[in-house]
Scaffold this active site. Sequence first.
Site, short mmCIF file in Angstrom:
data_model
loop_
_atom_site.label_atom_id
_atom_site.label_comp_id
_atom_site.label_asym_id
_atom_site.label_seq_id
_atom_site.Cartn_x
_atom_site.Cartn_y
_atom_site.Cartn_z
N LEU A 129 -72.64 -46.71 5.88
CA LEU A 129 -72.26 -46.13 7.17
C LEU A 129 -71.11 -46.85 7.86
O LEU A 129 -71.14 -47.08 9.06
CB LEU A 129 -73.49 -46.07 8.10
N LYS A 160 -68.45 -51.09 -0.26
CA LYS A 160 -67.39 -51.96 -0.74
C LYS A 160 -67.30 -51.89 -2.27
O LYS A 160 -68.33 -51.99 -2.95
CB LYS A 160 -67.73 -53.39 -0.31
N SER A 172 -59.25 -39.55 -0.35
CA SER A 172 -58.06 -39.99 0.36
C SER A 172 -57.91 -39.24 1.68
O SER A 172 -58.38 -38.12 1.83
CB SER A 172 -56.82 -39.77 -0.50
N GLY A 173 -57.25 -39.88 2.61
CA GLY A 173 -56.99 -39.23 3.89
C GLY A 173 -57.43 -40.06 5.06
O GLY A 173 -57.31 -39.64 6.21
N ARG A 201 -32.53 -58.42 -32.20
CA ARG A 201 -33.87 -58.81 -32.67
C ARG A 201 -33.85 -59.09 -34.17
O ARG A 201 -34.50 -60.00 -34.67
CB ARG A 201 -34.90 -57.72 -32.33
N LYS A 256 -56.78 -41.25 -8.37
CA LYS A 256 -56.66 -41.81 -7.01
C LYS A 256 -55.75 -43.04 -7.03
O LYS A 256 -54.93 -43.24 -6.13
CB LYS A 256 -58.04 -42.17 -6.46
N HIS A 291 -52.26 -41.82 -7.31
CA HIS A 291 -51.93 -41.30 -5.97
C HIS A 291 -51.46 -42.43 -5.07
O HIS A 291 -50.44 -42.33 -4.39
CB HIS A 291 -53.16 -40.61 -5.37
N ASN A 292 -52.19 -43.53 -5.05
CA ASN A 292 -51.83 -44.64 -4.19
C ASN A 292 -50.49 -45.26 -4.61
O ASN A 292 -49.69 -45.65 -3.77
CB ASN A 292 -52.91 -45.72 -4.19
N GLU A 332 -47.88 -43.09 -3.39
CA GLU A 332 -47.79 -43.30 -1.94
C GLU A 332 -46.88 -44.51 -1.65
O GLU A 332 -46.02 -44.45 -0.76
CB GLU A 332 -49.21 -43.53 -1.41
N ASN A 386 -63.38 -47.25 -3.29
CA ASN A 386 -62.08 -47.53 -3.92
C ASN A 386 -62.24 -48.31 -5.21
O ASN A 386 -61.62 -49.35 -5.41
CB ASN A 386 -61.20 -48.32 -2.95
P1 2AM Z 1 -73.51 -53.17 5.82
O1 2AM Z 1 -73.33 -52.27 7.02
O2 2AM Z 1 -74.92 -53.50 5.59
O3 2AM Z 1 -72.59 -54.37 5.85
C1 2AM Z 1 -68.61 -50.98 4.12
O4 2AM Z 1 -68.50 -52.37 4.14
C2 2AM Z 1 -70.00 -50.54 3.73
O5 2AM Z 1 -70.37 -51.20 2.53
C3 2AM Z 1 -71.06 -50.88 4.77
O6 2AM Z 1 -71.95 -49.80 4.81
C4 2AM Z 1 -71.71 -52.14 4.21
O7 2AM Z 1 -73.06 -52.30 4.55
C5 2AM Z 1 -71.62 -51.85 2.73
N1 2AM Z 1 -71.64 -53.06 1.92
C6 2AM Z 1 -70.66 -53.99 1.80
N2 2AM Z 1 -71.02 -54.96 0.93
C7 2AM Z 1 -72.25 -54.65 0.51
C8 2AM Z 1 -73.15 -55.25 -0.40
N3 2AM Z 1 -72.84 -56.38 -1.06
N4 2AM Z 1 -74.35 -54.65 -0.61
C9 2AM Z 1 -74.65 -53.52 0.04
N5 2AM Z 1 -73.84 -52.90 0.90
C10 2AM Z 1 -72.66 -53.44 1.14
#
Ligand code: 2AM
Length: 491
Positions: free
Chosen positions: A13, A78, A131-132, A448, A185, A188-189, A192, A105
């Site tokens: 979230l 992440k 993306s976006g 060569r 993706k 794409h980057n 970009e 990503n």
């Molecule tokens: P969190 O809110 O508990 O930190 C973006 O960082 C999202 O990835 C967040 O929802 C974060 O959860 C989650 N996240 C980042 N590292 C994580 C990890 N090692 N294990 C579980 N969730 C992770």
Amino acid sequence: MSAPTGDIGLIGLAVMGQNLILNMNDKGFNVVCYNRTTSKVDAFLANEAKGTKVQGSHSIQELCSKLKTPRKIILLVKAGPAVDDFIKQLEPYLEKGDIVIDGGNSHYPDSIRRTHELEAKGLLFVGSGVSGGEEGARHGPSLMPGGSPAAWPSIKEIFQKTAAQVNGEPCCDWVGETGAGHYVKMVHNGIEYGDMQLIAEAYDILHRGLGLPEDEIADIFYKWNTGVLDSFLIDITANILKFKDDDGEPLVSKILDQAGQKGTGKWTAINALDAGMPVTLIGEAVFARCLSAIKAERTRASKVISGPQKEAFRGDKQQFIDDLEQALYASKIISYTQGFMLMRETAKELKWNLNYAGIAQMWRGGCIIKSVFLGDITAAYQKNGQLESLLFDDFFNKAVHKAQPGWRRIIAQAVLWGIPTPAFSTALAFFDGYRSEIVPANILQAQRDYFGAHTFKVLPGKENPRLKAGEDIHVNWTGRGGNVSASSYSA
Ligand code: 2AM
């Protein structure tokens, strides 16, 4: 317990996750969310998601129990170990045919691995480029899903309705097998990076070269944005140039000229080197950021190394600006030509059936490189799905011919001014190399063979008893040394 009602689950979230959930909810899907830090689930339901159909969950088990089968769960966490960690946590609660979707990503080799690992367990995996940014996630991103093809029919409706729409077409289609979604993706980057660098060079030429103030450059960009360069990046650059600080000065004039990067452009350039494909424009765009980053050294250099005497521009200003528009357009055509060459080569190597018209359509809206131009690329690949090069397509072939004189004039003038145009120049160098039947690699091969006995082949039509067709030939160039060719030398 009541029957599950969730159409799709989403873990993670952060802003992207929250916005994607609200977007899917708006499109009529019942989303169940979860986050490692579960207090964020409660906060989200009490605030942003208040009054929606979004359901929360406080454990992976609860999340899975609320989803209809086959379960579809998007991870927006992440990139890296967190993705594998969640997959491991999900596995005990999933059944055959359930689908784990990684919308983060991730680097594509991880998505290739995850597809194989999950398929071996009877589960399906999708690695999807998203993306976006926040805005796209909320109102319509570009979605690039690849992975287990069997997953596509189950997620197609949700993905295509959630994605951006352009002229009634969704900016989402099936990309291809295993890591293809995240691969595309990544490219794409990289593209970009190239688009951004080209715009920066155009700005530099107008600003330092022609001496135009930010306001006037913005107006030029707004005008370009009604023509072949019509795109999100041209539009926001014009807005940026118009933006004033509190004292009325353009804010851009106060921004430290040191570019950051998160690495996806570099991944594309590394991939191009590994694949042996001349994706030179993205490479130059990455290096231009590297050069910008060594600000202190550049500052020292600027004190002791001088360029040409700056001469005032004596030509037709409007003609020059029109030439610059064409130079930018032609360079962009080259950049996308190179990007699609790279994707074709990788598809061949990894045996992916990439959907090139679909890829261009996915980038047509919703993402950072969205543009009218991508509509023309879509059309080119719809005409010929196996087009070898964009430059062989009639539309782009004509466009690049039309742009050519202005493109050359701009680069020549920039060179005389001493204004660096790495992206414009490499595009033209590629163009001139690509359209050359003969390039000076004969000299390289001779060198060569001279220093390392690496051998060469004869040019067709030049065969004789000493130079036989198809043979690896070694010549004793000096009259010294042996006649034995090498196979293990360097270079
Ligand atoms: P969190 O809110 O508990 O930190 C973006 O960082 C999202 O990835 C967040 O929802 C974060 O959860 C989650 N996240 C980042 N590292 C994580 C990890 N090692 N294990 C579980 N969730 C992770």
